[in-house]
Design a protein around this motif. Structure first.
Motif, PDB file in Angstrom:
ATOM      1  N   LEU A  36       0.760  -1.207   0.023  1.00 56.02           N
ATOM      2  CA  LEU A  36       0.070   0.120  -0.028  1.00 56.02           C
ATOM      3  C   LEU A  36       0.922   1.064   0.052  1.00 56.02           C
ATOM      4  O   LEU A  36       0.610   2.264  -0.678  1.00 56.02           O
ATOM      5  CB  LEU A  36      -0.929  -0.028   1.188  1.00 56.02           C
ATOM      6  CG  LEU A  36      -1.978  -1.106   1.270  1.00 56.02           C
ATOM      7  CD1 LEU A  36      -2.789  -1.310   2.622  1.00 56.02           C
ATOM      8  CD2 LEU A  36      -3.055  -0.820  -0.157  1.00 56.02           C
ATOM      9  N   LEU A  37       2.070   1.168   0.684  1.00 57.68           N
ATOM     10  CA  LEU A  37       2.931   2.254   0.740  1.00 57.68           C
ATOM     11  C   LEU A  37       3.438   2.717  -0.724  1.00 57.68           C
ATOM     12  O   LEU A  37       3.683   3.788  -1.026  1.00 57.68           O
ATOM     13  CB  LEU A  37       4.150   2.091   1.689  1.00 57.68           C
ATOM     14  CG  LEU A  37       3.442   2.414   3.088  1.00 57.68           C
ATOM     15  CD1 LEU A  37       4.779   1.975   4.164  1.00 57.68           C
ATOM     16  CD2 LEU A  37       3.302   3.636   3.286  1.00 57.68           C
ATOM     17  N   CYS A  38       3.879   1.490  -1.133  1.00 57.28           N
ATOM     18  CA  CYS A  38       4.339   1.604  -2.631  1.00 57.28           C
ATOM     19  C   CYS A  38       3.417   2.333  -3.663  1.00 57.28           C
ATOM     20  O   CYS A  38       3.664   3.200  -4.441  1.00 57.28           O
ATOM     21  CB  CYS A  38       4.915   0.223  -3.058  1.00 57.28           C
ATOM     22  SG  CYS A  38       6.164  -0.372  -2.409  1.00 57.28           S
ATOM     23  N   ILE A  39       2.121   1.881  -3.523  1.00 56.64           N
ATOM     24  CA  ILE A  39       0.798   2.599  -4.190  1.00 56.64           C
ATOM     25  C   ILE A  39       0.887   4.100  -3.825  1.00 56.64           C
ATOM     26  O   ILE A  39       0.940   4.901  -4.821  1.00 56.64           O
ATOM     27  CB  ILE A  39      -0.427   1.790  -4.043  1.00 56.64           C
ATOM     28  CG1 ILE A  39      -0.248   0.520  -4.404  1.00 56.64           C
ATOM     29  CG2 ILE A  39      -1.511   2.576  -4.630  1.00 56.64           C
ATOM     30  CD1 ILE A  39      -1.543  -0.488  -4.044  1.00 56.64           C
ATOM     31  N   ASP A  40       1.070   4.375  -2.436  1.00 57.43           N
ATOM     32  CA  ASP A  40       0.804   5.946  -2.279  1.00 57.43           C
ATOM     33  C   ASP A  40       1.957   6.700  -2.797  1.00 57.43           C
ATOM     34  O   ASP A  40       1.766   7.853  -2.993  1.00 57.43           O
ATOM     35  CB  ASP A  40       0.670   5.818  -0.681  1.00 57.43           C
ATOM     36  CG  ASP A  40      -0.811   5.377  -0.051  1.00 57.43           C
ATOM     37  OD1 ASP A  40      -1.649   5.171  -1.017  1.00 57.43           O
ATOM     38  OD2 ASP A  40      -0.904   5.254   1.395  1.00 57.43           O
ATOM     39  N   LEU A  41       3.245   6.097  -2.616  1.00 51.68           N
ATOM     40  CA  LEU A  41       4.385   6.767  -3.140  1.00 51.68           C
ATOM     41  C   LEU A  41       4.425   6.592  -4.648  1.00 51.68           C
ATOM     42  O   LEU A  41       5.680   7.318  -5.239  1.00 51.68           O
ATOM     43  CB  LEU A  41       5.550   6.038  -2.535  1.00 51.68           C
ATOM     44  CG  LEU A  41       5.647   6.443  -0.886  1.00 51.68           C
ATOM     45  CD1 LEU A  41       6.808   5.390  -0.398  1.00 51.68           C
ATOM     46  CD2 LEU A  41       5.669   7.549  -0.753  1.00 51.68           C
ATOM     47  N   GLU A  42       3.538   6.160  -5.221  1.00 52.13           N
ATOM     48  CA  GLU A  42       3.536   5.950  -6.623  1.00 52.13           C
ATOM     49  C   GLU A  42       4.713   5.180  -7.425  1.00 52.13           C
ATOM     50  O   GLU A  42       5.172   5.601  -8.529  1.00 52.13           O
ATOM     51  CB  GLU A  42       3.344   7.419  -7.326  1.00 52.13           C
ATOM     52  CG  GLU A  42       2.112   8.166  -7.020  1.00 52.13           C
ATOM     53  CD  GLU A  42       1.827   9.504  -7.411  1.00 52.13           C
ATOM     54  OE1 GLU A  42       2.716   9.964  -8.286  1.00 52.13           O
ATOM     55  OE2 GLU A  42       0.810  10.087  -7.347  1.00 52.13           O
ATOM     56  N   LEU A  43       5.054   4.303  -6.686  1.00 52.59           N
ATOM     57  CA  LEU A  43       6.284   3.464  -7.202  1.00 52.59           C
ATOM     58  C   LEU A  43       5.677   2.536  -7.867  1.00 52.59           C
ATOM     59  O   LEU A  43       6.460   1.905  -8.843  1.00 52.59           O
ATOM     60  CB  LEU A  43       7.017   2.805  -5.846  1.00 52.59           C
ATOM     61  CG  LEU A  43       7.663   3.813  -4.884  1.00 52.59           C
ATOM     62  CD1 LEU A  43       8.321   3.141  -3.702  1.00 52.59           C
ATOM     63  CD2 LEU A  43       8.780   4.848  -5.873  1.00 52.59           C
ATOM     64  N   VAL A  44       4.454   1.956  -7.861  1.00 53.66           N
ATOM     65  CA  VAL A  44       3.698   1.059  -8.640  1.00 53.66           C
ATOM     66  C   VAL A  44       2.336   1.459  -8.737  1.00 53.66           C
ATOM     67  O   VAL A  44       1.946   2.413  -8.053  1.00 53.66           O
ATOM     68  CB  VAL A  44       3.751  -0.376  -7.853  1.00 53.66           C
ATOM     69  CG1 VAL A  44       5.160  -0.958  -7.734  1.00 53.66           C
ATOM     70  CG2 VAL A  44       2.886  -0.343  -6.705  1.00 53.66           C
ATOM     71  N   THR A  45       1.618   0.876  -9.547  1.00 56.00           N
ATOM     72  CA  THR A  45       0.164   1.460  -9.991  1.00 56.00           C
ATOM     73  C   THR A  45      -0.713   0.291  -9.295  1.00 56.00           C
ATOM     74  O   THR A  45      -0.296  -0.824  -8.926  1.00 56.00           O
ATOM     75  CB  THR A  45      -0.198   1.125 -11.408  1.00 56.00           C
ATOM     76  OG1 THR A  45       0.008   0.178 -11.829  1.00 56.00           O
ATOM     77  CG2 THR A  45       0.854   2.335 -12.085  1.00 56.00           C
ATOM     78  N   ILE A  46      -1.845   0.633  -8.912  1.00 54.90           N
ATOM     79  CA  ILE A  46      -2.704  -0.117  -8.314  1.00 54.90           C
ATOM     80  C   ILE A  46      -3.111  -1.255  -9.328  1.00 54.90           C
ATOM     81  O   ILE A  46      -3.290  -2.353  -8.747  1.00 54.90           O
ATOM     82  CB  ILE A  46      -4.025   0.761  -7.832  1.00 54.90           C
ATOM     83  CG1 ILE A  46      -5.071  -0.057  -6.932  1.00 54.90           C
ATOM     84  CG2 ILE A  46      -4.818   1.198  -8.805  1.00 54.90           C
ATOM     85  CD1 ILE A  46      -4.720  -0.569  -5.780  1.00 54.90           C
ATOM     86  N   GLU A  47      -3.193  -0.899 -10.455  1.00 57.51           N
ATOM     87  CA  GLU A  47      -3.588  -2.032 -11.417  1.00 57.51           C
ATOM     88  C   GLU A  47      -2.252  -3.164 -11.628  1.00 57.51           C
ATOM     89  O   GLU A  47      -2.968  -4.297 -11.464  1.00 57.51           O
ATOM     90  CB  GLU A  47      -3.576  -1.523 -12.849  1.00 57.51           C
ATOM     91  CG  GLU A  47      -4.547  -0.663 -12.966  1.00 57.51           C
ATOM     92  CD  GLU A  47      -4.488   0.938 -12.640  1.00 57.51           C
ATOM     93  OE1 GLU A  47      -3.464   1.108 -12.414  1.00 57.51           O
ATOM     94  OE2 GLU A  47      -5.599   1.504 -12.335  1.00 57.51           O
ATOM     95  N   ASN A  48      -1.134  -3.009 -11.277  1.00 61.03           N
ATOM     96  CA  ASN A  48      -0.253  -3.826 -11.121  1.00 61.03           C
ATOM     97  C   ASN A  48      -0.017  -4.550  -9.842  1.00 61.03           C
ATOM     98  O   ASN A  48       0.671  -5.531  -9.749  1.00 61.03           O
ATOM     99  CB  ASN A  48       1.070  -3.289 -11.585  1.00 61.03           C
ATOM    100  CG  ASN A  48       1.335  -2.775 -12.977  1.00 61.03           C
ATOM    101  OD1 ASN A  48       0.717  -3.376 -13.648  1.00 61.03           O
ATOM    102  ND2 ASN A  48       2.111  -1.714 -13.394  1.00 61.03           N
ATOM    103  N   THR A  49      -0.614  -3.981  -8.604  1.00 59.14           N
ATOM    104  CA  THR A  49      -0.411  -4.406  -7.475  1.00 59.14           C
ATOM    105  C   THR A  49      -1.718  -5.013  -6.701  1.00 59.14           C
ATOM    106  O   THR A  49      -1.502  -5.739  -5.915  1.00 59.14           O
ATOM    107  CB  THR A  49      -0.037  -3.260  -6.459  1.00 59.14           C
ATOM    108  OG1 THR A  49       1.231  -2.666  -7.177  1.00 59.14           O
ATOM    109  CG2 THR A  49       0.445  -3.469  -5.238  1.00 59.14           C
TER     110      THR A  49
END
Length: 74
Positions: A36-49
């Motif tokens: 979730l932190l990776c999503i919030d930090l825009e390191l990954v997309t929600i679609e990919n995660t």
């Protein structure tokens, strides 16, 4: 998570096994938080995660069910 479960299953008592299952469940929540932190930090997309988050949620439910079962055996 799987290493904690494997290690716990080799212990001498169900109580020890239960402890390792609880550690494993805690680790699964840590992993979920990291995703979730990776999503919030825009390191990954929600679609990919999303698939990974869904898998972690299924594992949490399974580990929780196993914890409940082991508690009935103690």
């Amino acid at each position: 998570m799987p290493s904690n479960i494997a290690e716990g299953s080799a212990k001498d008592s169900q109580k020890d096994f239960l402890r390792y299952l609880q550690i494993s469940l805690g680790s699964s929540f840590e992993l979920e938080t990291h995703l979730l932190l990776c999503i919030d930090l825009e390191l990954v997309t929600i679609e990919n995660t999303k698939n990974h988050l869904d898998t972690v949620e299924r594992l949490q439910k399974r580990i929780s069910s196993l914890i409940k079962y082991v508690k009935t055996q103690i």
